[in-house]
Design a protein around this motif. Structure first.
Motif, PDB file in Angstrom:
ATOM      1  N   LEU A  61      40.630  41.724  38.672  1.00 16.16           N
ATOM      2  CA  LEU A  61      39.335  42.013  39.479  1.00 16.16           C
ATOM      3  C   LEU A  61      39.440  42.738  40.707  1.00 16.16           C
ATOM      4  O   LEU A  61      39.027  43.717  40.802  1.00 16.16           O
ATOM      5  CB  LEU A  61      38.591  40.700  39.624  1.00 16.16           C
ATOM      6  N   LEU A  62      40.421  42.068  41.475  1.00 18.57           N
ATOM      7  CA  LEU A  62      40.759  42.805  42.726  1.00 18.57           C
ATOM      8  C   LEU A  62      41.352  44.222  42.686  1.00 18.57           C
ATOM      9  O   LEU A  62      41.024  44.987  43.515  1.00 18.57           O
ATOM     10  CB  LEU A  62      41.660  41.850  43.741  1.00 18.57           C
ATOM     11  N   PHE A  63      42.409  44.452  41.764  1.00 20.38           N
ATOM     12  CA  PHE A  63      42.956  45.513  41.470  1.00 20.38           C
ATOM     13  C   PHE A  63      41.795  46.639  41.288  1.00 20.38           C
ATOM     14  O   PHE A  63      41.792  47.676  41.729  1.00 20.38           O
ATOM     15  CB  PHE A  63      43.974  45.322  40.356  1.00 20.38           C
ATOM     16  N   LEU A  64      40.704  46.399  40.081  1.00 21.69           N
ATOM     17  CA  LEU A  64      39.805  47.250  39.691  1.00 21.69           C
ATOM     18  C   LEU A  64      39.000  47.500  40.879  1.00 21.69           C
ATOM     19  O   LEU A  64      38.455  48.715  41.011  1.00 21.69           O
ATOM     20  CB  LEU A  64      39.209  46.618  38.667  1.00 21.69           C
ATOM     21  N   GLY A  65      38.641  46.709  41.633  1.00 24.31           N
ATOM     22  CA  GLY A  65      37.644  46.687  42.914  1.00 24.31           C
ATOM     23  C   GLY A  65      38.506  47.803  43.923  1.00 24.31           C
ATOM     24  O   GLY A  65      37.644  48.128  44.938  1.00 24.31           O
ATOM     25  N   CYS A  66      39.730  47.902  44.080  1.00 27.12           N
ATOM     26  CA  CYS A  66      40.446  48.585  45.318  1.00 27.12           C
ATOM     27  C   CYS A  66      40.741  49.972  44.890  1.00 27.12           C
ATOM     28  O   CYS A  66      40.653  50.250  43.874  1.00 27.12           O
ATOM     29  CB  CYS A  66      41.553  47.871  45.745  1.00 27.12           C
ATOM     30  N   GLU A  67      41.089  50.820  45.803  1.00 22.24           N
ATOM     31  CA  GLU A  67      41.436  51.913  45.889  1.00 22.24           C
ATOM     32  C   GLU A  67      42.512  52.633  44.908  1.00 22.24           C
ATOM     33  O   GLU A  67      42.685  53.671  44.306  1.00 22.24           O
ATOM     34  CB  GLU A  67      41.616  52.950  47.114  1.00 22.24           C
ATOM     35  N   ASP A  68      43.306  51.495  44.583  1.00 26.46           N
ATOM     36  CA  ASP A  68      44.649  51.810  43.706  1.00 26.46           C
ATOM     37  C   ASP A  68      43.976  52.072  42.317  1.00 26.46           C
ATOM     38  O   ASP A  68      44.584  52.642  41.522  1.00 26.46           O
ATOM     39  CB  ASP A  68      45.569  50.645  43.833  1.00 26.46           C
ATOM     40  N   ALA A  69      42.949  51.963  41.947  1.00 22.55           N
ATOM     41  CA  ALA A  69      42.480  51.749  40.659  1.00 22.55           C
ATOM     42  C   ALA A  69      41.322  53.186  40.857  1.00 22.55           C
ATOM     43  O   ALA A  69      40.157  53.276  39.696  1.00 22.55           O
ATOM     44  CB  ALA A  69      41.423  50.698  40.163  1.00 22.55           C
TER      45      ALA A  69
END
Length: 278
Positions: free
Chosen positions: A244-252
């Motif tokens: 969830l944190l990955f999808l919400g951040c700019e790396d995604a």
């Protein structure tokens, strides 16, 4: 959630969520509460949409007191509540919204022929209609920030499961909402993604067998045919929160319209596994 268990992506970019204005549903559940805790540690300003004030006050007393976490009660069964309550939420966020995390859901177990229309209506409203309405209400605000939306679906959205007609049906519809809204909102710079968790070790799952945790998981995996998986035991809430944190951040930033399975390989073995469900 300890600082050590925060996502790799957040360790590399610890300031990304600092000062972000976020709405979270399901913030008192097994996954939602961990996500809320992680985001608060990372400096986000959050409004949680909840049903039970008692739970959130018990889980986050200090954050409520210092104002980093606010909450708004909402009954997803009452259509007229959405617009009024969402206006109140946006006032609490000062009119700015960066990310919408939809982590709520309701589970109902019954055979297809024993499912009543009232149960169908309840799960359609809680699991599906609420996602559609909340995305619609959030979109005008997300346009200004080029924000994003992350929705928890379910592995059951991909696999027909005995005694789980309402869960598979409503979550399948959630997948279509994620993908269609991602297509339509892309022109505004808004990303929409989802996660389909498999069996996750929450209190809801552990209450199924009256055994200590390790034995509990051993019995569960054996009964459901999940012995041959990439990791022993069940998925931990932290594993879902990391995604969830990955999808919400700019790396995604180049990912939209995707629904990532966090299922420990369950779906690879589903013909064996899911035929054994009672």
């Amino acid at each position: 959630m300890s600082d050590e268990s925060l996502s790799y992506y957040l360790k590399e970019n610890p300031d990304y969520y600092k000062g972000k204005h976020i709405i979270i549903t399901g913030a008192t559940g097994g996954i939602g509460s961990l996500l809320t805790s992680a985001l608060l540690k990372l400096g986000a300003k959050i409004v949680a949409i909840i049903r039970d004030e008692t739970k959130i006050k018990r889980l986050f007393p200090e954050n409520i007191q210092d104002g980093s976490l606010q909450y708004q009660t909402m009954d997803f069964l009452i259509e007229t509540e959405y617009l009024t309550k969402f206006s109140d939420i946006m006032m609490k966020l000062g009119g700015k919204l960066d990310i919408l995390f939809l982590c709520h859901g309701q589970y109902f177990q019954a055979e297809y022929i024993n499912t009543e229309i009232k149960d169908f209506d309840t799960l359609m409203n809680v699991n599906t209609r609420s996602v559609m309405l909340l995305i619609s209400l959030a979109t005008p605000f997300l346009k200004y920030t080029k924000g994003n939306i992350v929705v928890i679906s379910s592995l059951e959205s991909y696999i027909p499961i005995k005694n789980s007609f309402l869960n598979t049906t409503t979550k399948y519809m959630v997948n279509m909402i994620i993908q269609n809204s991602a297509l339509e909102l892309a022109s505004f710079g808004i990303r929409v993604n989802g996660i389909a968790p498999g069996l996750t070790e929450t209190n809801f799952r552990l209450n199924e067998f009256d055994e200590p945790k390790e034995k509990n998981n051993e019995i569960y995996n054996k009964e459901k045919g999940f012995e041959n998986l990439i990791n022993p035991g069940l998925i931990q809430p932290e594993d879902v929160v990391d995604t969830l944190l990955f999808l919400g951040c700019e790396d995604a930033g180049f990912i939209t319209g995707e629904i990532i399975k966090v299922d420990n390989g369950y779906s690879l073995n589903h013909r064996k596994a899911f035929t054994s469900w009672k």
